[in-house]
Design an enzyme around this catalytic site. Structure first.
Site, PDB file in Angstrom:
ATOM      1  CG  LEU A  70      -1.764  -1.282   0.872  1.00  0.00           C
ATOM      2  CD1 LEU A  70      -2.982  -1.324   2.462  1.00  0.00           C
ATOM      3  CD2 LEU A  70      -2.689  -1.392  -0.345  1.00  0.00           C
ATOM      4  NE  ARG A  71       4.693   0.720  -3.899  1.00  0.00           N
ATOM      5  CZ  ARG A  71       5.538  -0.648  -4.229  1.00  0.00           C
ATOM      6  NH1 ARG A  71       5.600  -0.608  -2.651  1.00  0.00           N
ATOM      7  NH2 ARG A  71       5.751  -1.094  -4.718  1.00  0.00           N
ATOM      8  CG  ASP A 312       3.641  -9.518  -5.749  1.00  0.00           C
ATOM      9  OD1 ASP A 312       3.428  -8.893  -4.241  1.00  0.00           O
ATOM     10  OD2 ASP A 312       4.267 -10.250  -6.165  1.00  0.00           O
TER      11      ASP A 312
END
Length: 433
Positions: A70-71, A312
């Site tokens: 999700l950064r 992914d």
């Protein structure tokens, strides 16, 4: 977005709930954010405030994504929890598992709580986390796994960061087993991988790209299987890429070793041949393998050796893919396309529709230890996380159709079938087309 948890009746859809072996045209009732009944178990006096006409639609549990980078925190230039959970809802995904690769690393309860709060604030999907196996993912000192479990982590992983000393791996497995935690393993022998970016073979040689041999994965699988048997830890093998690895996992499962494994969508469609034009959209890690490996993964998914299918998801900003192939950042943005690309496997007659939904719902929920809590099922009393999609609706993958902040995908331009029409999260409509 409706905030109210209304009494909802979903009428006339084909309800597929693999966990309960249900595949029938029945109604689904939702009340107080939970499944009130399915088919004959719908209360006779149920009075809905809202009815959803699901004729021609598939009604299934909300999808569960095993690997969503999700950064946030740390890499908000690529994506945020709000943007990616919104993309998840648009893709019919109601639960996402975030690896420990944020910045800061998920190696303390404080980071787990930060992610949980931000996901709840966004309100589009549930986010669960994996804790780091070693501090800072440095591969040296073990984390406080008990504290991470208490904070809500569904397992522990060192992601794709190496643990160079096998003794540390053994201690980590023993510690995880002590607290009944699942270890999520990305199998790779560091010294064999040696910084490569493509599958070691004729294609990489012709292109002059540093290769990663298949043995980098199979050697690691063999080592970790031995340590799993020795320590008794429960383990999950993430994103297998080689047919031999699938065979090894199948044999170990037959022998009663407590392991599961998954595959990621890109490896079921692409091979090493697709990097021939140095297109960085095909730069993934581990690398795309041979056609034989692709078929081995597909067969493993069909047999159930690979009990879950994931995207992914790794969103990137455009600049991350603009350098020469080895210097670009690996990964594909996949939340938007997980469902239609999975449904394409049904068209290919690899799996039936109930089987593919199982790999997207009950399978990953079981791996995360969430199935018993109602995630991935439509069992009465479970949280009403529900996806309604039109299996015949065709659409084109292009920047205007993607909700994710990352548009890095080699599937751009593909015509696909299967479109989400409604997504319910705990009885709230978080997406409606």
């Amino acid at each position: 977005m409706a905030a109210k948890k209304a009494r909802i009746l979903i009428r006339g859809g084909r309800v597929i709930d693999p966990a309960n072996r249900l595949d029938a045209e029945v109604d689904v009732a939702v009340a107080a954010g939970r499944i009130a009944g399915v088919g004959e178990s719908v209360p006779g006096d149920f009075r809905p405030e809202l009815e959803i006409d699901a004729r021609g639609l598939i009604v299934c549990p909300g999808l569960v994504e095993l690997a969503a980078h999700l950064r946030e925190p740390g890499h908000e230039n690529k994506a945020t929890i709000a943007s990616e959970t919104r993309a998840a809802a648009a893709g019919g995904i109601t639960t996402l598992c975030c690896p420990p690769t944020t910045d800061p690393i998920i190696d303390t309860p404080a980071v787990v709580e930060l992610i949980r709060q931000r996901a709840e604030r966004a309100g589009h999907a549930r986010v669960v986390t994996l804790g780091a196996l070693t501090q800072g993912l440095a591969g040296e000192h073990l984390t406080e796994m008990a504290a991470l479990k208490e904070a809500g982590c569904r397992g522990v992983s060192n992601a794709q960061s190496p643990i160079l000393h096998t003794a540390v791996v053994r201690r980590a497995f023993e510690y995880a087993a002590t607290f009944d935690l699942t270890v999520f393993i990305h199998p790779e022998e560091y010294w064999l991988a040696n910084g490569g970016c493509a599958h070691e073979g004729a294609v990489a040689t012709r292109l002059g790209l540093p290769g990663i041999p298949a043995a980098a994965e199979t050697a690691a699988v063999a080592r970790d299987l031995a340590l799993i048997e020795h320590t008794g830890v429960r383990a999950h093998f993430c994103r297998l890429t080689h047919s031999r690895s699938v065979q090894m996992i199948a044999r170990a499962q037959y022998d009663g070793v407590p392991i599961t494994a998954d595959a990621a969508i890109p490896y079921l469609y692409f091979t090493e041949l697709d990097i021939a034009d140095f297109d960085s959209q095909f730069h993934v890690y581990p690398p795309l393998r041979t056609q034989r490996d692709r078929e081995g993964l597909r067969a493993g998914l069909a047999r159930g050796t690979l009990s879950a299918l994931c995207s992914d998801h790794q969103p990137h900003e455009a600049d991350a893919k603009l350098n020469p192939f080895p210097a670009t950042e690996p990964g594909i943005s996949g939340l938007d396309t997980l469902l239609p690309l999975a449904l394409r496997l049904v068209e290919d007659k690899l799996l039936t529709l109930p089987e593919i939904i199982d790999r997207l719902t009950a399978g990953p929920a079981r791996i995360l230890g969430l199935l018993e809590q109602g995630t991935g099922t439509l069992t009465p009393g479970a949280a009403a996380d529900i996806t309604l999609f039109d299996p015949e609706a065709s659409w084109r993958i292009d920047p205007t159709s993607l909700f994710s902040q990352g548009h890095n995908t080699p599937f751009m331009g593909w015509e696909v079938k299967g479109r989400v029409m409604h997504t319910l999260l705990g009885g709230r409509r978080v997406f409606e087309r």
